[in-house]
Motif scaffolding. Structure first.
Motif: not given
Length: 498
Positions: A347-360
């Motif tokens: 999977v190619a992304t610049d970043g991911v996150y889940v609700n209530g948390a910061g960007i990884q």
């Protein structure tokens, strides 16, 4: 006697008068008029526009491409629908490509005022016409305004519009030469072939995915993005040099990662949304913005002691949260299906996150090397290889962000609870190209490339959504390879396609 003399003189006068009249009726060679005057200030091919001090050059290019194992733009089939490699996929593609361009220049008190317009038209997929404007820019007093190749692109790339002129699309390089980008830049001339440039390009991003939303990740395609609108373009600073020994460039690029609001409209209560708020709206919070960055470098060394025109070069890029620059402009989410229900995925992304948390932020890097050798002045060969990777941090992997952990939703790629949940992957390639120039600016080229996807997923995965006619169900995550062959005939003049 006097009468005879008078008659003779009168006759002579008449003959002279008639001869003079006839001579007056004859065409007179006019002084040559120089309707088109050659302009030698900017090199060959420029002419003055009559009545002005502006010089202009007209150029054009005709090109025919034939591919096997790729799309009509030269993109090798390791992702998207093409990664299925079943009977729904067109393994063969052809493209007709034409360009016409104008380059005008005028001397001013602040230096040369230059404007360039290049129009491109491509005929692909059995008659589909695709118009494009890869160049439309103005240069004056050190400034560049408009749409052209980015000055942050590293030297040494070898795909598409890259320096080593491959006829297949570059995957791991960062190069905008083929289609350009919207930008503004200012160039300082440092002397001795060196320049320093600051500028800003229209943003270039991979997905910024909210993994608390179900189904945003599927095999072989970019995750559904939750990226906010562009607030400002991607700024950069670049150093470039060109000297007798070769060329070198280095640049630092920045790219903002800003997400929309937590949650999905119609979904349950989510972290980051007050009680009673509508998820996915302005009633909810959003993760803090994070600035992505990329270091881009490249160049080549001239090797005239082997043969005139020989060179060895390449590029190295690295960054976080700016993987379209660092990991490769065309390195997309992998989904390469093989025999026996095997699949290489990532999977190619610049970043991911889940609700209530910061960007990884996602880490990306790419390395490419190429060697060009001129066997004769009309025949050359290029051998090249590259490697690019997308890596996720321990928070994402240990937290099983892509597998329903840490508040994430279940995606269409399902991994057993005991298996490693790592969506990272590596793309590697090697290639060989031959060029023949029977006459100047007429090129016949053939190229072959082999690519491998190394997947970080291990063991069995369940796909609830696939590509092509591949069935859903259990697959084995395993490294896979694919190949590509391309042929090009190209004729250009006036600086386009040469």
């Amino acid at each position: 006697m006097k009468m005879v003399k008078s008659l003779l003189l009168g006759s002579a006068a008449g003959v002279v008068a008639v001869a003079g009249a006839q001579a007056a009726d004859l065409p007179v060679k006019a002084k040559p008029v120089e309707y088109v005057k050659i302009c030698s200030l900017y090199g060959d091919g420029f002419y003055y526009i009559p009545g002005t001090e502006t010089c202009v050059r007209i150029g054009a290019s005709a090109q025919a491409d034939y591919y096997y194992g790729s799309l009509a733009n030269g993109h090798i089939l390791f992702d998207g629908a093409g990664g299925a490699h079943d009977r729904t996929v067109s393994e063969h593609a052809m493209k007709g490509h034409g360009q016409i361009g104008l380059d005008s220049r005028t001397q001013t008190a602040y230096g040369t005022l230059r404007s360039v317009v290049v129009f491109k038209l491509e005929n692909v997929d059995q008659g589909t016409l695709t118009p494009n404007l890869p160049r439309s820019f103005i240069q004056w007093a050190g400034f560049t305004f408009g749409h052209t190749k980015s000055y942050s692109d590293p030297f040494g790339s070898f795909g598409g519009g890259g320096d080593f002129r491959n006829i297949t699309q570059g995957i791991t390089h960062d190069d905008t030469g083929a289609n350009g980008t919207n930008q503004i830049a200012y160039t300082w001339e440092l002397g001795n072939g060196m320049v320093f440039i600051v500028g800003a390009d229209e943003r270039k991003n991979n997905s910024l995915a909210n993994l608390s939303t179900a189904g945003v990740v599927s095999v072989g395609v970019a995750p559904t993005t939750s990226r906010a609108g562009m607030i400002f373009p991607d700024p950069y600073a670049a150093f470039r040099m060109s000297q007798a020994w070769g060329v070198f460039s280095a640049a630092i690029h920045a790219s903002q990662n800003a997400a929309t609001y937590y949650g999905t409209i119609g979904g349950p209560a989510v972290p980051g949304c007050p009680v009673g708020a509508q998820p996915g709206t302005t009633q909810c919070l959003h993760p803090s913005d994070k600035m992505g960055w990329a270091f881009l470098s490249g160049g080549w060394i001239n090797l005239p002691w082997i043969s005139q025109g020989d060179r060895f070069g390449g590029y190295f890029n690295y960054g976080q949260g700016a993987t379209k620059y660092a990991g490769g402009a065309n390195l997309n989410s992998a989904g390469l299906f093989g025999a026996g229900n095997n699949v290489a995925l990532g999977v190619a992304t610049d970043g991911v996150y889940v609700n209530g948390a910061g960007i990884q932020l996602t880490t990306g890097w790419a390395l490419g090397l190429a060697f060009e050798h001129w066997i004769t002045p009309q025949f050359d060969v290029v051998v090249y290889g590259s490697r690019g990777e997308f890596k996720y941090n321990n928070t994402v992997i240990a937290g099983r962000y892509f597998c329903g952990g840490s508040g994430a939703a279940v995606q269409t790629i399902v991994v057993a609870a005991t298996a490693v949940c790592d969506p990272g992957f590596v793309y590697s390639e090697v290639g060989l190209r031959f060029d023949w120039f029977p006459v100047p600016a007429f090129r016949l080229a053939i190229e072959a490339r082999y690519a491998m996807i190394d997947t970080a997923f291990a063991g069995q995965v369940t796909l609830t959504k696939t590509q092509g006619a591949r069935p859903t169900g259990a697959y084995t995550a395993k490294d896979q390879g694919t190949s590509q062959v391309a042929f090009r005939a190209q004729r250009g003049f006036g600086g386009i396609g040469e």
